[in-house]
Design an enzyme around this catalytic site. Structure first.
Site, short mmCIF file in Angstrom:
data_model
loop_
_atom_site.label_atom_id
_atom_site.label_comp_id
_atom_site.label_asym_id
_atom_site.label_seq_id
_atom_site.Cartn_x
_atom_site.Cartn_y
_atom_site.Cartn_z
N ARG A 29 15.89 14.01 0.05
CA ARG A 29 16.95 13.35 -0.72
C ARG A 29 16.35 12.49 -1.83
O ARG A 29 16.87 12.47 -2.96
CB ARG A 29 17.83 12.52 0.20
CG ARG A 29 18.65 13.32 1.18
CD ARG A 29 19.49 12.39 2.04
NE ARG A 29 20.52 11.72 1.24
CZ ARG A 29 21.19 10.65 1.65
NH1 ARG A 29 20.92 10.11 2.84
NH2 ARG A 29 22.11 10.10 0.87
N TYR A 75 -0.57 -11.66 -19.33
CA TYR A 75 0.38 -12.37 -18.46
C TYR A 75 0.18 -13.89 -18.52
O TYR A 75 1.06 -14.63 -18.11
CB TYR A 75 0.23 -11.94 -17.00
CG TYR A 75 0.41 -10.49 -16.72
CD1 TYR A 75 1.04 -9.62 -17.61
CD2 TYR A 75 -0.06 -9.95 -15.52
CE1 TYR A 75 1.19 -8.28 -17.32
CE2 TYR A 75 0.09 -8.61 -15.22
CZ TYR A 75 0.70 -7.77 -16.12
OH TYR A 75 0.84 -6.45 -15.83
N ASN A 104 -1.20 3.00 -17.78
CA ASN A 104 -0.27 3.64 -18.71
C ASN A 104 -0.91 4.80 -19.47
O ASN A 104 -0.59 5.05 -20.63
CB ASN A 104 0.29 2.60 -19.69
CG ASN A 104 1.03 1.49 -18.98
OD1 ASN A 104 2.02 1.73 -18.30
ND2 ASN A 104 0.52 0.26 -19.09
#
EC number: 1.1.1.285
Length: 314
Positions: free
Chosen positions: A281, A49, A159
């Site tokens: 939902r 970054y 990841n």
């Protein structure tokens, strides 16, 4: 839920993300300093970054100003980039990160991707020739050495699929504390969460709002009709509904905004809960992964398809 709410491992449940498009050191320094003053204590960065230095500057300034008593009041996460994901490069890479941060240790050091590149390959686009086989054992042994040297209080991964975690756990003498992965209502990670919970690994969510506005992000989360309906009925923002949902899963979350009003809003999702009907939902939202990691797939590299990169878990 406040910035001080922590996991069993001592990691604040909410962290401020600092992945940006291109180096912007001064705005990041100012935003991080303001975030500390507001109440954030967990800051997520990475070698890739290029935000480690401004975070370190903001932390030092916060100590000088009395916003925090000492660096120990902050929780700093950084990550090993793929070009340093080689057994002999891990410790030097962390030492470089610490010089950038002007700190003696990070609280958490993560393997950014289960991917290795040739040393020096830092910026996309990457070519097929940039990728080399990922020696997970050698990299993890070096990560464990970082912990033993006191350079990282805890170590983990990012990841990683269930299959890759299972491989890692088969030889690790220090198991990963954290697996940082994409988690949001559009990619809920039920299987991975259950696996990590069973192994004592804390799941940490990046892109809990879908990373709208990034080069790989999507509007799918913030524009989801179900989430918009729930937000309207509860008098909340869609972001608050998303963050509350992630929090209720037991995950940590990394959320990025340099806007002060949104920084405050992202902390202020306590004092209410989703109802069982709202959870049902959200559970029915069609699932699709947003950050596919396509740049790490190559016909000539170790991962020749997304199925191989994610071990079929997408």
């Amino acid at each position: 839920m406040g910035a001080g709410d922590r996991t069993v491992a001592g990691m604040p449940r909410i962290g401020m993300g600092t992945a940006v498009q291109g180096p912007k050191p001064d705005p990041i320094r100012r935003a991080v300093l303001r975030a500390i003053e507001i109440g954030y204590r967990h800051f997520d960065t990475a070698a890739h970054y290029e935000t480690e230095a401004p975070i370190g500057e903001a932390a030092a300034e916060a100590v000088r100003s009395g916003a925090v008593a000492s660096r120990d009041d902050l929780f700093i996460t950084s990550k090993l980039w793929c070009s340093d994901a080689h057994g002999d490069r891990v410790v030097p890479a962390l030492r470089h990160t610490l010089r950038n941060l002007q700190m003696e240790y990070v609280d958490l050091y993560l393997v950014h991707w289960p991917v290795s590149m040739k040393p020096g390959r830092f910026k996309a686009p990457f070519t097929a020739e940039d990728f080399v086989p990922f020696d997970m054992r050698a990299v993890w042994e070096a990560m464990e050495e970082c912990h033993r040297l006191g350079l990282a209080k805890a170590i983990g991964v990012a990841n990683f699929s269930c299959k890759k975690l299972d491989t890692l756990l088969s030889f690790a003498t220090i198991p990963p504390t954290v697996n940082q992965v994409e988690v949001n209502p559009v990619w809920q990670q039920r299987k991975l969460r259950e696996f990590c919970r069973g192994k004592g690994i804390q799941l940490c969510a990046y892109s809990p709002l879908g990373a709208k506005g990034t080069h790989w992000g999507s509007d799918a989360v913030m524009d989801a009709g179900v989430l918009q309906d729930i937000a309207a009925s509860r008098g909340k923002s869609v972001a608050q509904v998303c963050l509350r949902w992630v929090y209720e899963q037991g995950d940590c979350l990394i959320v990025k905004s340099f806007d002060e009003a949104r920084m405050r809003e992202n902390l202020d999702v306590d004092g209410w809960e989703l109802t069982e009907e709202e959870r049902r939902r959200i559970a029915e939202i069609p699932q699709r992964k947003i950050n596919l990691g396509k740049r790490y797939v190559s016909d000539h590299g170790p991962y020749k398809s997304l199925e191989e990169l994610w071990d079929g878990e997408i």
